[in-house]
Design a protein around this motif. Structure first.
Motif, PDB file in Angstrom:
ATOM      1  N   THR A  46       2.465  -9.238  -3.328  1.00  0.00           N
ATOM      2  CA  THR A  46       1.154  -9.029  -3.947  1.00  0.00           C
ATOM      3  C   THR A  46       0.883 -10.114  -4.987  1.00  0.00           C
ATOM      4  O   THR A  46      -0.256 -10.561  -5.133  1.00  0.00           O
TER       5      THR A  46
ATOM      6  N   SER B  93       2.300   0.840  -2.913  1.00  0.00           N
ATOM      7  CA  SER B  93       1.789   2.205  -2.721  1.00  0.00           C
ATOM      8  C   SER B  93       2.311   3.190  -3.761  1.00  0.00           C
ATOM      9  O   SER B  93       1.807   4.310  -3.860  1.00  0.00           O
ATOM     10  N   TYR B  94       3.302   2.791  -4.564  1.00  0.00           N
ATOM     11  CA  TYR B  94       3.870   3.671  -5.595  1.00  0.00           C
ATOM     12  C   TYR B  94       3.491   3.229  -7.008  1.00  0.00           C
ATOM     13  O   TYR B  94       3.930   3.830  -7.980  1.00  0.00           O
TER      14      TYR B  94
END
Length: 160
Positions: A23, A92-93
């Protein structure tokens, strides 16, 4: 739950590190071609096995049931300092306090090893991350530009 890794966790940790750091790579235009040494591209099972078997680094994961969702390691040095490496959380966490829990765990672990200072290197241009570390009392200590990175490396430290 935060726990020390087992050697059998290494393949999953490699994938977690790569996915998490990708990312940052995407945000700053980093690729395997222009930043092959960046964590998202340079982390391998051989490298983590070396950290585990040869350097005996403390390596920890955050688990959500059986899923490894976060990771960090420490390089404990002889000068009562340590270096925090690869603190990351799966995209996602994120935004659920996992990174903070891992960071606080890293502080306690470092103190347990007798460290009085913890150091970290970051992408200097990543002001969001830099400000996050500042909020945990890290102090910016300098920058360095390397020919093999299209970004500036920033260095921070925290007295424990």
């Amino acid at each position: 739950m935060i726990r020390a890794i087992n050697k059998s966790d290494i393949p999953e940790c490699v994938e977690l590190i790569k996915e998490s750091f990708m990312t940052v790579a995407d945000k700053f235009g980093l690729t395997a071609e222009n930043a092959s040494r960046f964590t998202a591209f340079a982390t391998t099972e051989d490298r983590l096995n070396y950290h585990f078997d040869t350097e005996h680094r403390p390596m920890f994961v955050f688990c959500d049931n059986d899923k490894i969702a976060g990771y960090y390691s420490l390089l404990v040095m002889d000068n009562d300092e340590c270096e925090l490496n690869n603190l990351c959380v799966l995209p996602s966490y994120r935004h659920h306090g996992i990174g903070e829990a891992l960071l606080i765990h890293a502080f306690k672990t470092a103190i347990g090893y007798g460290c009085q200072k913890i150091n970290i290197g970051i992408v200097e241009e990543n002001t969001t991350l830099k400000n996050c570390y500042i909020s945990f009392d890290f102090v910016h200590t300098g920058t360095q530009k390397f020919d093999f990175f299209p970004f500036t490396c920033g260095y921070m430290e925290k007295t424990l």
